[in-house]
Design an enzyme around this catalytic site. Structure first.
Site, PDB file in Angstrom:
ATOM      1  N   ARG A  46      77.751  71.701  58.502  1.00 49.93           N
ATOM      2  CA  ARG A  46      77.794  72.380  57.203  1.00 49.93           C
ATOM      3  C   ARG A  46      78.369  73.791  57.292  1.00 49.93           C
ATOM      4  O   ARG A  46      78.653  74.408  56.274  1.00 49.93           O
ATOM      5  CB  ARG A  46      76.407  72.391  56.543  1.00 49.93           C
ATOM      6  CG  ARG A  46      76.454  72.908  55.113  1.00 49.93           C
ATOM      7  CD  ARG A  46      75.166  72.672  54.327  1.00 49.93           C
ATOM      8  NE  ARG A  46      73.970  72.931  55.098  1.00 49.93           N
ATOM      9  CZ  ARG A  46      73.529  74.159  55.407  1.00 49.93           C
ATOM     10  NH1 ARG A  46      74.174  75.233  55.002  1.00 49.93           N
ATOM     11  NH2 ARG A  46      72.430  74.289  56.112  1.00 49.93           N
ATOM     12  N   TYR A 100      93.467  68.090  35.757  1.00 45.08           N
ATOM     13  CA  TYR A 100      92.745  66.888  36.163  1.00 45.08           C
ATOM     14  C   TYR A 100      91.414  66.847  35.393  1.00 45.08           C
ATOM     15  O   TYR A 100      90.723  67.864  35.293  1.00 45.08           O
ATOM     16  CB  TYR A 100      92.507  66.940  37.674  1.00 45.08           C
ATOM     17  CG  TYR A 100      91.645  65.828  38.178  1.00 45.08           C
ATOM     18  CD1 TYR A 100      92.140  64.536  38.248  1.00 45.08           C
ATOM     19  CD2 TYR A 100      90.338  66.059  38.578  1.00 45.08           C
ATOM     20  CE1 TYR A 100      91.338  63.498  38.702  1.00 45.08           C
ATOM     21  CE2 TYR A 100      89.532  65.020  39.032  1.00 45.08           C
ATOM     22  CZ  TYR A 100      90.047  63.746  39.095  1.00 45.08           C
ATOM     23  OH  TYR A 100      89.263  62.720  39.537  1.00 45.08           O
TER      24      TYR A 100
HETATM   25  C1  LIG Z   1      91.641  63.044  42.212  1.00 44.95           C
HETATM   26  C2  LIG Z   1      91.965  64.427  41.879  1.00 44.95           C
HETATM   27  C3  LIG Z   1      91.017  65.457  42.010  1.00 44.95           C
HETATM   28  C4  LIG Z   1      89.592  65.202  42.415  1.00 44.95           C
HETATM   29  O1  LIG Z   1      89.486  64.672  43.680  1.00 44.95           O
HETATM   30  P1  LIG Z   1      88.248  63.764  44.179  1.00 44.95           P
HETATM   31  O2  LIG Z   1      88.598  63.552  45.606  1.00 44.95           O
HETATM   32  O3  LIG Z   1      88.222  62.548  43.337  1.00 44.95           O
HETATM   33  O4  LIG Z   1      87.013  64.591  44.009  1.00 44.95           O
HETATM   34  C5  LIG Z   1      91.421  66.747  41.725  1.00 44.95           C
HETATM   35  N1  LIG Z   1      92.668  67.016  41.309  1.00 44.95           N
HETATM   36  C6  LIG Z   1      93.601  66.053  41.163  1.00 44.95           C
HETATM   37  C7  LIG Z   1      94.963  66.427  40.693  1.00 44.95           C
HETATM   38  C8  LIG Z   1      93.281  64.731  41.435  1.00 44.95           C
HETATM   39  O5  LIG Z   1      94.208  63.786  41.275  1.00 44.95           O
END
Ligand SMILES: *Cc1c(COP(=O)(O)O)cnc(C)c1O
Length: 382
Positions: A46, A100
């Site tokens: 961690r 996102y």
């Molecule tokens: C998928 C994605 C995320 C989040 O990632 P996770 O691994 O699902 O937590 C953030 N930004 C973008 C542009 C993504 O495509």
């Protein structure tokens, strides 16, 4: 020391030496307890400082031309830790309009609890970001290419704006991957990746990464060790293995996406194609200036003479799935998935029509992808 090209960095940078048996790949250290050594830093997963974590962080930092990096248990752990580390109660952050979905949720659902103020831009020009800056603004946050229309933000202009106004600039570089775009070279401070996407590339790893300067990453680390979003060493090791082929995969995806975009553009059944590699894309010139490749992501609108559900169901090779950037081609319908929570009116403001399909190009042979789409178009004709 000689600076290696990016393909070589993918394979070799941050590699751990197997001094015991001389194996050619990094050994995996699963220990959660390490004997105190002479250095005063305690080693603990961690604290983001196990051998495998440190090696992989070095690899991803090198891919982005950054001084340091940290590896997280998900893309959202990377996004949330980066933002929360550089913001405190009373601060303000300027955010790009079309982020996102998970990032937007983090902001609108959680930031009020921490007393962090925020504004979304109305457009993607540097001036659209500048007009949102308040006296208490600390961070500018962007994403380019954006989801799902692949709009491009001018990285150099935003980097300069942030420097001029003494703000930290952060970008979610997931869609481009470090092979196609290196924002630090354009003056952006912190680069974030959902490693679940191109870095992992096989739809079997959930992970994230944040890279930046030593000074900025120290701030991120202070928050990271308290929030506890590190990635398990086993998955760190798998991710290192995945990145060895990153440049090969992404180049194949770039190539396929360009061929597919051109193919779709000529189809009467397709109303519009959004791919930054196309001359017809509104941000093509900007993409050319700041990207080494145009990426594997594109979107297109299916003409209403076709049934969207039937089209999706008729595909044999291409998988309807939420995630992206794997070696297999996938697609989603944003109005029914990632952007389903927005009202139709808000979606239209963002340019997301109900018949828009977002496509993540894999590394299959282009002829097979074209055949699959042709067949599905035939079967979905109303
Ligand atoms: C998928 C994605 C995320 C989040 O990632 P996770 O691994 O699902 O937590 C953030 N930004 C973008 C542009 C993504 O495509």
């Amino acid at each position: 020391m000689k600076k290696n090209k990016i393909d070589t960095v993918c394979v070799h940078e941050g590699q751990l030496k197997d001094l015991q048996h001389q194996g050619v790949i990094s050994p995996l250290y699963m220990s959660t307890a390490y004997a105190f050594d002479a250095v005063d830093e305690k080693r603990y997963p961690r604290y983001f400082n196990t051998p495998n974590q440190v090696g992989l962080a070095q690899k991803i930092a090198a891919l982005e031309g950054a001084e340091q990096g940290l590896i997280f248990g998900s893309g959202m752990a990377a996004v949330s830790t980066a933002l929360l580390s550089h913001l405190r109660s009373g601060d303000h952050v300027v955010l790009q309009l079309d982020l996102y979905g998970g990032t937007t949720n983090l902001i609108v659902e959680e930031f009020n609890k921490f007393g962090i103020e925020y504004s979304f831009t109305t457009g993607l020009l540097a001036s659209d970001f500048e007009t949102q800056i308040q006296p208490n603004t600390k961070v500018i946050y962007l994403e380019s290419p954006s989801n799902p229309l692949m709009k491009i933000v001018d990285l150099k202009a935003i980097g300069a704006l942030a420097k001029k106004r003494n703000l930290i600039s952060m970008i979610d570089n997931t869609f481009a991957s470090p092979i196609n775009q290196n924002p630090i070279a354009f003056g952006i401070d912190i680069v974030i990746h959902s490693a679940t996407k191109y870095l992992g590339g096989h739809s079997d790893i959930l992970a994230g990464a944040v890279v930046g300067s030593e000074k900025q990453m120290d701030v991120v680390f202070q928050m990271a060790k308290n929030l506890g979003g590190n990635l398990s060493d086993y998955t760190v090791w798998l991710l290192e293995r995945s990145i060895k082929t990153l440049s090969l995969r992404v180049r194949a995806q770039n190539e396929n996406a360009m061929l597919l975009a051109t193919f779709l553009l000529e189809k009467p059944s397709i109303d519009a194609v959004y791919y930054p590699g196309l001359k017809s894309h509104s941000d093509h010139e900007l993409a050319k200036q700041q990207m080494h490749g145009f990426g594997g992501m594109l979107s297109f609108e299916l003409n209403t003479s076709h049934d969207l559900d039937l089209f999706q169901k008729a595909l044999k090779l291409i998988v309807p799935a939420m995630s992206l950037a794997g070696v297999e081609s996938t697609l989603t319908i944003p109005s029914k998935t990632s952007h389903a929570l927005l009202s139709e009116e808000d979606r239209v403001i963002q340019g997301i029509q109900n018949n828009l399909i977002r496509f993540s190009t894999g590394i299959e042979h282009i002829d097979d992808l074209k055949d699959d789409i042709n067949e599905a178009l035939k079967k979905s004709k109303k």
